[in-house]
Design a protein around this motif. Sequence first.
Motif, PDB file in Angstrom:
ATOM      1  N   GLU A  22      33.645  31.561  28.583  1.00 51.13           N
ATOM      2  CA  GLU A  22      34.334  30.293  28.805  1.00 51.13           C
ATOM      3  C   GLU A  22      35.283  30.352  29.994  1.00 51.13           C
ATOM      4  N   ALA A  23      35.877  31.517  30.244  1.00 49.03           N
ATOM      5  CA  ALA A  23      36.816  31.660  31.361  1.00 49.03           C
ATOM      6  C   ALA A  23      36.115  31.889  32.696  1.00 49.03           C
ATOM      7  N   GLY A  24      34.800  31.939  32.698  1.00 42.37           N
ATOM      8  CA  GLY A  24      34.066  32.149  33.931  1.00 42.37           C
ATOM      9  C   GLY A  24      33.650  33.595  34.110  1.00 42.37           C
ATOM     10  N   LEU A  25      33.247  33.943  35.306  1.00 45.31           N
ATOM     11  CA  LEU A  25      32.825  35.302  35.605  1.00 45.31           C
ATOM     12  C   LEU A  25      34.039  36.204  35.795  1.00 45.31           C
ATOM     13  N   THR A  26      33.991  37.368  35.172  1.00 47.68           N
ATOM     14  CA  THR A  26      34.995  38.391  35.453  1.00 47.68           C
ATOM     15  C   THR A  26      34.608  39.114  36.739  1.00 47.68           C
ATOM     16  N   THR A  84      31.890  29.340  34.623  1.00 46.68           N
ATOM     17  CA  THR A  84      30.853  30.300  35.011  1.00 46.68           C
ATOM     18  C   THR A  84      29.888  29.668  36.002  1.00 46.68           C
ATOM     19  N   VAL A  85      29.514  28.410  35.769  1.00 52.69           N
ATOM     20  CA  VAL A  85      28.606  27.718  36.682  1.00 52.69           C
ATOM     21  C   VAL A  85      29.215  27.644  38.076  1.00 52.69           C
ATOM     22  N   ARG A  86      30.462  27.202  38.145  1.00 53.32           N
ATOM     23  CA  ARG A  86      31.099  27.025  39.459  1.00 53.32           C
ATOM     24  C   ARG A  86      31.294  28.360  40.169  1.00 53.32           C
ATOM     25  N   ARG A  87      31.694  29.387  39.436  1.00 52.69           N
ATOM     26  CA  ARG A  87      31.919  30.670  40.091  1.00 52.69           C
ATOM     27  C   ARG A  87      30.599  31.278  40.555  1.00 52.69           C
ATOM     28  N   THR A  88      29.532  31.064  39.794  1.00 56.69           N
ATOM     29  CA  THR A  88      28.225  31.559  40.216  1.00 56.69           C
ATOM     30  C   THR A  88      27.785  30.879  41.504  1.00 56.69           C
TER      31      THR A  88
END
Length: 382
Positions: free
Chosen positions: A199-203, A229-233
Amino acid sequence: MADLQDDLHTGTEAGGLGDLSEPLTAQAYPPEPYAPVSDPDDEPLTRAHAVLAAHPVADGYSGLPRALGRLPWYDLELGESGVDTDVPRLREGHVGALLWSLHLPENPENPENPDGDRAVGATLEQLDLVKTVVRAHPEGLRLAYDAGQAIDARNCGRVAVLPGPAGAAAMGDRLGILRSLHALGLRVLTLSGVSWAGEAGLTRFGEEAVREMNRLGVLADLSGASADTVRRTFAVSKAPALCTRSGARALRPHPANLPDDLLVELGAAGGLCMVPLTAEQTGPTVRDVADHLDHVRTVAGPQSVGLSGTYDSGTAHPLELGDPSCYPRLIAELLRRGWDEADVALLTWGNFQRVLRGAAFTARAVQQRREPSTATIAELDG
């Protein structure tokens, strides 16, 4: 699992990458013969068969491997009533390529890891099953690992089978296992259900995993991933990402469907949203599915929409779309709405080919400047 040991490879794309600056359609490939439709007076359905004969469907998600595991015996080339998918129905629906899911059953006691410590081994068994099934049906199916091999399979009258997606838990938080899975054929990994893509995105380890996927040519599947996660990817990945089972949340508020802001970002990043043919996500009728395709095409762009049958995955399907043979009915509905052949060609075949070629192009470029990563989750996230 002896079959796995026979097939260690990295997969080279037959025919090269081609000109990536040109929109890719299937028009250069010889059309396949198509059977006459049941109602010769239904002009859109007749056109749909003709269009699909030239531009076959690349289906983004099939649960067939797990479904076959429940059957004591099957023959997909002759026809198999125990599952949604077999070779005759794939040919009737003009399906040219399929992604075969390696997802594992969810573990309700530990939702962060769908199958606990067995995820890696269970995924290897799924890979072995995919290879076994395809080799048992050589007249109808052929394994493919890149865009060129998918085209070759189609030109030989076979349906191309690409292994993936698998859940992120399959790599066991180790990049060396990711490389081994790629060598054994895995081409798509779903970035959800693990500590480094939550939920917090990619580490930091999650970002390193995406970079290593780029180097290998493994596509990131973002269906079910969190918005962060989508945005960071999108920010980290140099290769296009895809969503193997996502419709428009503006039309149906399913958690795996994408809101308009993410659809806009997906289109800007050159990604691909493969709309599922499920009653739960897109609605109970063929018109509902077409509504989602219209919406995604409008918001993300015509080069960012694809199809995902999700057959044999345990979900209910819309009326008139009960198995892969029904794809012409969906395309006929789109033709009635004014879609032209070029847009249909992108939807069914061209967009998926573009993403496969983009992943291969990125991998070749990244391999020139990046060695295999030795980073560990303890080093980066500890």
